[in-house]
Design a protein around this motif. Structure first.
Motif, PDB file in Angstrom:
ATOM      1  N   ASN A   1      -1.142  74.269   7.886  1.00 30.76           N
ATOM      2  CA  ASN A   1      -1.440  73.334   6.795  1.00 30.76           C
ATOM      3  C   ASN A   1      -0.916  73.838   5.458  1.00 30.76           C
ATOM      4  O   ASN A   1      -0.559  73.058   4.588  1.00 30.76           O
ATOM      5  N   GLU A   2      -0.901  75.129   5.270  1.00 31.06           N
ATOM      6  CA  GLU A   2      -0.469  75.743   4.014  1.00 31.06           C
ATOM      7  C   GLU A   2       0.653  76.739   4.297  1.00 31.06           C
ATOM      8  O   GLU A   2       0.798  77.233   5.405  1.00 31.06           O
ATOM      9  N   GLN A   3       1.427  77.052   3.279  1.00 36.55           N
ATOM     10  CA  GLN A   3       2.514  78.004   3.428  1.00 36.55           C
ATOM     11  C   GLN A   3       1.995  79.446   3.388  1.00 36.55           C
ATOM     12  O   GLN A   3       1.005  79.742   2.732  1.00 36.55           O
ATOM     13  N   ILE A   4       2.677  80.317   4.101  1.00 34.95           N
ATOM     14  CA  ILE A   4       2.439  81.756   4.049  1.00 34.95           C
ATOM     15  C   ILE A   4       3.755  82.371   3.598  1.00 34.95           C
ATOM     16  O   ILE A   4       4.795  82.112   4.199  1.00 34.95           O
ATOM     17  N   GLU A   5       3.706  83.162   2.549  1.00 34.29           N
ATOM     18  CA  GLU A   5       4.900  83.757   1.963  1.00 34.29           C
ATOM     19  C   GLU A   5       5.951  82.684   1.666  1.00 34.29           C
ATOM     20  O   GLU A   5       7.144  82.872   1.874  1.00 34.29           O
ATOM     21  N   GLY A   6       5.492  81.503   1.224  1.00 34.25           N
ATOM     22  CA  GLY A   6       6.398  80.433   0.811  1.00 34.25           C
ATOM     23  C   GLY A   6       6.960  79.582   1.929  1.00 34.25           C
ATOM     24  O   GLY A   6       7.846  78.764   1.693  1.00 34.25           O
ATOM     25  N   GLU A   7       6.460  79.751   3.171  1.00 31.08           N
ATOM     26  CA  GLU A   7       6.998  78.976   4.287  1.00 31.08           C
ATOM     27  C   GLU A   7       5.876  78.532   5.232  1.00 31.08           C
ATOM     28  O   GLU A   7       4.867  79.207   5.373  1.00 31.08           O
ATOM     29  N   TYR A   8       6.094  77.381   5.873  1.00 34.43           N
ATOM     30  CA  TYR A   8       5.210  76.929   6.934  1.00 34.43           C
ATOM     31  C   TYR A   8       5.620  77.638   8.218  1.00 34.43           C
ATOM     32  O   TYR A   8       6.802  77.800   8.497  1.00 34.43           O
ATOM     33  N   ILE A   9       4.639  78.068   8.997  1.00 37.09           N
ATOM     34  CA  ILE A   9       4.920  78.666  10.299  1.00 37.09           C
ATOM     35  C   ILE A   9       4.885  77.524  11.317  1.00 37.09           C
ATOM     36  O   ILE A   9       3.926  76.740  11.356  1.00 37.09           O
ATOM     37  N   ILE A  10       5.915  77.426  12.134  1.00 39.73           N
ATOM     38  CA  ILE A  10       6.123  76.268  12.990  1.00 39.73           C
ATOM     39  C   ILE A  10       6.308  76.715  14.439  1.00 39.73           C
ATOM     40  O   ILE A  10       7.026  77.686  14.710  1.00 39.73           O
ATOM     41  N   LEU A  11       5.696  75.987  15.358  1.00 39.84           N
ATOM     42  CA  LEU A  11       5.961  76.150  16.786  1.00 39.84           C
ATOM     43  C   LEU A  11       6.582  74.850  17.263  1.00 39.84           C
ATOM     44  O   LEU A  11       5.948  73.798  17.213  1.00 39.84           O
ATOM     45  N   ASP A  12       7.817  74.914  17.689  1.00 43.45           N
ATOM     46  CA  ASP A  12       8.551  73.748  18.182  1.00 43.45           C
ATOM     47  C   ASP A  12       8.760  73.939  19.680  1.00 43.45           C
ATOM     48  O   ASP A  12       9.166  75.017  20.121  1.00 43.45           O
ATOM     49  N   SER A  13       8.514  72.890  20.474  1.00 41.37           N
ATOM     50  CA  SER A  13       8.652  73.020  21.926  1.00 41.37           C
ATOM     51  C   SER A  13      10.083  73.361  22.327  1.00 41.37           C
ATOM     52  O   SER A  13      10.296  73.986  23.363  1.00 41.37           O
ATOM     53  N   ASP A  14      11.057  72.967  21.530  1.00 39.31           N
ATOM     54  CA  ASP A  14      12.460  73.257  21.859  1.00 39.31           C
ATOM     55  C   ASP A  14      12.926  74.593  21.290  1.00 39.31           C
ATOM     56  O   ASP A  14      13.678  75.314  21.937  1.00 39.31           O
ATOM     57  N   GLU A  15      12.496  74.926  20.072  1.00 39.04           N
ATOM     58  CA  GLU A  15      13.039  76.083  19.376  1.00 39.04           C
ATOM     59  C   GLU A  15      12.093  77.277  19.303  1.00 39.04           C
ATOM     60  O   GLU A  15      12.478  78.333  18.834  1.00 39.04           O
ATOM     61  N   GLY A  16      10.848  77.124  19.727  1.00 42.18           N
ATOM     62  CA  GLY A  16       9.888  78.220  19.674  1.00 42.18           C
ATOM     63  C   GLY A  16       9.341  78.429  18.267  1.00 42.18           C
ATOM     64  O   GLY A  16       9.298  77.502  17.462  1.00 42.18           O
ATOM     65  N   LEU A  17       8.951  79.672  17.942  1.00 39.47           N
ATOM     66  CA  LEU A  17       8.395  79.998  16.622  1.00 39.47           C
ATOM     67  C   LEU A  17       9.491  80.029  15.570  1.00 39.47           C
ATOM     68  O   LEU A  17      10.579  80.546  15.810  1.00 39.47           O
ATOM     69  N   ASP A  18       9.159  79.484  14.412  1.00 38.14           N
ATOM     70  CA  ASP A  18      10.106  79.428  13.306  1.00 38.14           C
ATOM     71  C   ASP A  18       9.312  79.307  12.014  1.00 38.14           C
ATOM     72  O   ASP A  18       8.088  79.176  12.035  1.00 38.14           O
ATOM     73  N   SER A  19       9.987  79.336  10.889  1.00 34.67           N
ATOM     74  CA  SER A  19       9.339  79.089   9.609  1.00 34.67           C
ATOM     75  C   SER A  19      10.317  78.301   8.742  1.00 34.67           C
ATOM     76  O   SER A  19      11.529  78.388   8.909  1.00 34.67           O
ATOM     77  N   ASN A  20       9.732  77.524   7.819  1.00 29.30           N
ATOM     78  CA  ASN A  20      10.552  76.668   6.972  1.00 29.30           C
ATOM     79  C   ASN A  20       9.801  76.387   5.685  1.00 29.30           C
ATOM     80  O   ASN A  20       8.571  76.324   5.683  1.00 29.30           O
ATOM     81  N   GLU A  21      10.547  76.164   4.599  1.00 32.74           N
ATOM     82  CA  GLU A  21       9.917  75.867   3.321  1.00 32.74           C
ATOM     83  C   GLU A  21       9.353  74.456   3.258  1.00 32.74           C
ATOM     84  O   GLU A  21       8.460  74.179   2.475  1.00 32.74           O
ATOM     85  N   SER A  22       9.893  73.550   4.064  1.00 37.18           N
ATOM     86  CA  SER A  22       9.396  72.156   4.037  1.00 37.18           C
ATOM     87  C   SER A  22       8.594  71.873   5.304  1.00 37.18           C
ATOM     88  O   SER A  22       8.754  72.533   6.325  1.00 37.18           O
ATOM     89  N   LYS A  23       7.727  70.838   5.205  1.00 34.50           N
ATOM     90  CA  LYS A  23       6.911  70.475   6.360  1.00 34.50           C
ATOM     91  C   LYS A  23       7.797  69.949   7.493  1.00 34.50           C
ATOM     92  O   LYS A  23       8.734  69.202   7.244  1.00 34.50           O
ATOM     93  N   PRO A  24       7.496  70.334   8.707  1.00 32.78           N
ATOM     94  CA  PRO A  24       8.347  69.944   9.835  1.00 32.78           C
ATOM     95  C   PRO A  24       8.053  68.512  10.305  1.00 32.78           C
ATOM     96  O   PRO A  24       7.065  67.896   9.929  1.00 32.78           O
ATOM     97  N   SER A  25       8.935  68.044  11.173  1.00 30.81           N
ATOM     98  CA  SER A  25       8.786  66.716  11.750  1.00 30.81           C
ATOM     99  C   SER A  25       9.520  66.701  13.090  1.00 30.81           C
ATOM    100  O   SER A  25      10.472  67.443  13.298  1.00 30.81           O
ATOM    101  N   LEU A  26       9.080  65.828  13.991  1.00 33.05           N
ATOM    102  CA  LEU A  26       9.772  65.650  15.258  1.00 33.05           C
ATOM    103  C   LEU A  26      11.011  64.775  15.110  1.00 33.05           C
ATOM    104  O   LEU A  26      11.796  64.640  16.030  1.00 33.05           O
ATOM    105  N   GLU A  27      11.162  64.151  13.950  1.00 34.38           N
ATOM    106  CA  GLU A  27      12.313  63.284  13.712  1.00 34.38           C
ATOM    107  C   GLU A  27      13.597  64.106  13.783  1.00 34.38           C
ATOM    108  O   GLU A  27      13.697  65.159  13.171  1.00 34.38           O
ATOM    109  N   LYS A  28      14.568  63.615  14.514  1.00 37.13           N
ATOM    110  CA  LYS A  28      15.863  64.291  14.610  1.00 37.13           C
ATOM    111  C   LYS A  28      16.763  63.804  13.480  1.00 37.13           C
ATOM    112  O   LYS A  28      16.766  62.646  13.143  1.00 37.13           O
ATOM    113  N   GLU A  29      17.525  64.721  12.911  1.00 30.27           N
ATOM    114  CA  GLU A  29      18.413  64.352  11.807  1.00 30.27           C
ATOM    115  C   GLU A  29      19.715  63.811  12.311  1.00 30.27           C
ATOM    116  O   GLU A  29      20.216  64.102  13.321  1.00 30.27           O
TER     117      GLU A  29
END
Length: 161
Positions: free
Chosen positions: A133-161
């Protein structure tokens, strides 16, 4: 004679043992508070806890999918009620099962009190995403079923670009 000795020693400059101990305790307390904040150890500990939780959630989601055939659904636009299904799963008739796939403590987000991790699912493509819900060290911690653990400055989405 005793009064003469007392007056001689009372005029000497210096600190008592009690005063020195008090200063040491105060300095030790200040160092104990300041050092972890300055080194960022609290953020690293939070990040490690989140990553551990997300790995446990990943295992629980995969076990759920093996048993039920899909990942838990979200409803009413909520980002978290699918994860609650991992704690209190229901059978096909809506009755509670005996055991859950994980505990409430695992799905509770340590970055935001009283909230669970955000969760979104797309069962058509067999994919999900879980994030803080909140950033840690300036990033969201993300678990994606395709990419595994990751972090990003913006909130993630399942939408493909």
């Amino acid at each position: 004679m005793i009064t003469k000795l007392r007056s001689k020693f009372s005029r000497e400059d210096g600190f008592t043992l009690v005063e020195l101990m008090l200063v040491i305790v105060v300095l030790g307390t200040l160092a104990g508070v300041a050092v972890p904040r300055l080194t960022g150890i609290g953020d690293r500990a939070d990040k490690a806890a989140v990553e551990s939780d997300l790995r446990n959630i990943q295992n629980a989601l995969e076990m759920y999918r093996m048993d039920v055939g899909n990942y838990p659904e979200t409803s009413d636009g909520s980002d978290d009620d699918g994860l609650s299904e991992l704690v209190d799963p229901k059978d096909d008739d809506g009755n509670a099962q005996d055991d859950g796939y994980t505990t409430q403590a695992v799905i509770d987000d340590p970055t935001d009190d009283d909230e669970v991790y955000n969760y979104d699912v797309n069962n058509d493509d067999n994919e999900y995403i879980v994030w803080t819900n909140e950033q840690i060290e300036g990033e969201y911690i993300i678990l994606d079923s395709d990419e595994g653990l990751d972090s990003n400055e913006s909130k993630p989405s399942l939408e493909k670009e």
